[in-house]
Design a protein around this motif. Sequence first.
Motif, short mmCIF file in Angstrom:
data_model
loop_
_atom_site.label_atom_id
_atom_site.label_comp_id
_atom_site.label_asym_id
_atom_site.label_seq_id
_atom_site.Cartn_x
_atom_site.Cartn_y
_atom_site.Cartn_z
N MET A 42 -3.69 6.62 -2.22
CA MET A 42 -2.50 5.86 -1.89
C MET A 42 -1.35 6.07 -2.87
SD MET A 42 -2.81 4.50 1.01
CE MET A 42 -1.49 3.31 1.02
N PRO A 43 -1.60 6.19 -4.18
CA PRO A 43 -0.48 6.49 -5.08
C PRO A 43 0.22 7.79 -4.70
CG PRO A 43 -2.38 5.76 -6.35
CD PRO A 43 -2.85 5.95 -4.94
N GLU A 44 -0.54 8.79 -4.25
CA GLU A 44 0.04 10.06 -3.83
C GLU A 44 0.92 9.87 -2.60
OE1 GLU A 44 0.72 14.23 -3.99
OE2 GLU A 44 0.03 12.72 -5.43
N LEU A 45 0.46 9.01 -1.67
CA LEU A 45 1.26 8.73 -0.48
C LEU A 45 2.57 8.06 -0.84
CD1 LEU A 45 1.59 8.65 2.60
CD2 LEU A 45 0.30 6.50 2.60
N ARG A 46 2.52 7.11 -1.77
CA ARG A 46 3.76 6.44 -2.18
C ARG A 46 4.74 7.43 -2.80
NH1 ARG A 46 0.19 2.19 -3.77
NH2 ARG A 46 0.23 2.91 -5.94
N ARG A 47 4.22 8.41 -3.52
CA ARG A 47 5.09 9.42 -4.13
C ARG A 47 5.76 10.27 -3.06
NH1 ARG A 47 5.18 14.52 -4.94
NH2 ARG A 47 3.11 14.87 -4.04
N MET A 48 5.05 10.51 -1.94
CA MET A 48 5.56 11.40 -0.91
C MET A 48 6.55 10.72 0.03
SD MET A 48 1.94 13.30 -0.05
CE MET A 48 2.61 14.52 1.08
N LEU A 49 6.68 9.40 -0.06
CA LEU A 49 7.57 8.67 0.83
C LEU A 49 8.73 8.07 0.05
CD1 LEU A 49 4.97 6.64 2.96
CD2 LEU A 49 6.32 8.60 3.74
N PRO A 50 9.94 8.11 0.61
CA PRO A 50 11.05 7.43 -0.05
C PRO A 50 10.87 5.92 0.00
CG PRO A 50 11.73 8.28 2.09
CD PRO A 50 10.36 8.81 1.83
N SER A 51 10.25 5.42 1.07
CA SER A 51 9.89 4.00 1.20
C SER A 51 8.93 3.88 2.37
CB SER A 51 11.13 3.13 1.44
OG SER A 51 11.60 3.29 2.77
N SER A 52 8.13 2.81 2.36
CA SER A 52 7.21 2.61 3.48
C SER A 52 7.96 2.34 4.77
CB SER A 52 6.25 1.46 3.17
OG SER A 52 6.97 0.27 2.93
N ASN A 53 9.14 1.77 4.66
CA ASN A 53 9.94 1.47 5.85
C ASN A 53 10.36 2.75 6.58
OD1 ASN A 53 11.20 -0.53 7.52
ND2 ASN A 53 13.18 0.18 6.73
N ALA A 54 10.40 3.86 5.86
CA ALA A 54 10.80 5.12 6.48
C ALA A 54 9.84 5.49 7.62
CB ALA A 54 10.82 6.23 5.43
N LEU A 55 8.56 5.15 7.48
CA LEU A 55 7.60 5.48 8.53
C LEU A 55 7.85 4.67 9.80
CD1 LEU A 55 4.23 5.83 6.56
CD2 LEU A 55 5.71 7.64 7.44
N PHE A 56 8.24 3.39 9.64
CA PHE A 56 8.52 2.57 10.81
C PHE A 56 9.77 3.06 11.54
CE2 PHE A 56 5.92 -0.29 8.22
CZ PHE A 56 5.00 -0.72 9.16
N VAL A 57 10.77 3.45 10.77
CA VAL A 57 12.00 3.96 11.37
C VAL A 57 11.71 5.31 12.05
CG1 VAL A 57 14.36 4.74 10.90
CG2 VAL A 57 13.43 2.76 9.68
N PHE A 58 10.96 6.17 11.37
CA PHE A 58 10.59 7.46 11.96
C PHE A 58 9.82 7.27 13.25
CE2 PHE A 58 7.20 10.69 12.34
CZ PHE A 58 7.99 11.80 12.61
N ASP A 59 8.85 6.37 13.27
CA ASP A 59 8.05 6.10 14.47
C ASP A 59 8.94 5.64 15.62
OD1 ASP A 59 5.56 5.26 16.05
OD2 ASP A 59 6.59 3.34 15.78
N ALA A 60 9.84 4.72 15.36
CA ALA A 60 10.71 4.20 16.42
C ALA A 60 11.61 5.29 16.98
CB ALA A 60 11.55 3.04 15.88
N ALA A 61 12.15 6.13 16.11
CA ALA A 61 13.04 7.20 16.57
C ALA A 61 12.27 8.26 17.36
CB ALA A 61 13.73 7.84 15.37
N ALA A 62 11.07 8.61 16.88
CA ALA A 62 10.26 9.62 17.57
C ALA A 62 9.80 9.10 18.93
CB ALA A 62 9.06 10.00 16.71
#
Length: 312
Positions: free
Chosen positions: A1-21
Motif C-alpha cells: 500500500m505505501p507503494e500505491l500511495r506513492r504512485m497516486l497523486p491522491s486517492s480521489n484521483a481514482l474516483f474521478v478517473f473511474d467516473a470519467a472512464a
Amino acid sequence: MPELRRMLPSSNALFVFDAAARNGSFTAAAAELNVTQPAVSRMLGQFEEHLGVRLFDRKAGRAVLTEEGELLYRRVLEGFRSIETGLTEIERRRKGTETVTLSVSSAFTTHWLMPRIDKLQKQFPQVDLRFQLISGALRGPVENVDLGMRFRDREEPSSGGTLVMKEVMLPMCSPTYLDATDPAEGNTIIRLAETPGDWAADYASLLTGRRGAAKGLSFTDYAVVVQAALLGQGIALGWLTVASHWLLTGSLVPASDRLTTTRRICEFLPPRNRPMRPIAAEIRDWIIAQMHSEIAAIDKLYPKLGAMAACY
C-alpha cells in the motif's frame, strides 16, 4: 500500500478517473461527482502528468480511454467491485445476514439444490445465497467465491477438498418413456455435447426393450439434458450428484440395472485466494449430509444398483 500511495497523486484521483472512464465524458463525470468540469479536467491532467502517460484522448467532447487508460480502468473496476463487495458484506453482517457464494453447475443448482432450497434457507436463515453457475464441465479455479464443487481424478493430488461422493452415473428416463415400449422403435439417447464417445454403447441393453436404431439429442448444458429426460424425450446418463432427487420422487427411473463408476471424485473445494469461512463450511457439510442421506434412500429403493457402495 505505501507503494500505491506513492504512485497516486491522491486517492480521489481514482474516483474521478473511474467516473470519467465509465461515462466517457468529463462533463458527465463532473455532474456525477457534483464538481465542475474544469475540476475534473484538472485532476485527470495532474493524474496523467504524475503517471507520465495519457489516459484519455479528448475527442469532440468525448473522453476516450487510451490503451494505458483501458489497462488501468480494468484494474480499478476490479478493485472497486472487490471493495464494494467487502463493504456490502460488512453491512449485511451488521444486520445479521451473511452472503455465501457457491461455484456450482447450473444442473446441480436446477435439479438438486432448487428442490430443497427452502430446507437450506430454513437451516441457514441468516444466509444470502449467491451462485456462480457453470453450464458445462465443472472445472477451473475456485476463486472469489466461498465454496466450489469440482471433479478431479482420484490419482491427482488433493487441493484440500472435501469428498461429496465418487462420480457415479446411471441411465435414466421418465416412467412414461420406460412404459411406452414399442420394440420396433429405437431409443432416443440424450447426450451432453462435450462428453466424449457414445455412452449408450457401454450398456448392452436398456430396460426400455426398444430394439430399433437409436436416435440422438445433444445439449451443451447438462441441466437441459436432465430436463429433456424428465419430459419423456429419451434416456439420459444421470449423474447421481445431480439427478438423485428425481430418482427418489419417481420422476426419473433407472433405464439400466447397472451403475457406472469412474476414476473421478466430486469434491467441495475452498477458495484459493482466501480462507474458508465457517458459514461456508457449515453449508458444505449440510449439502454433503443431505446427499449422503439421499443416496442411502436410493439404495433402499433400488437395492440391485448398489448405490451406497458405488458412491462411497
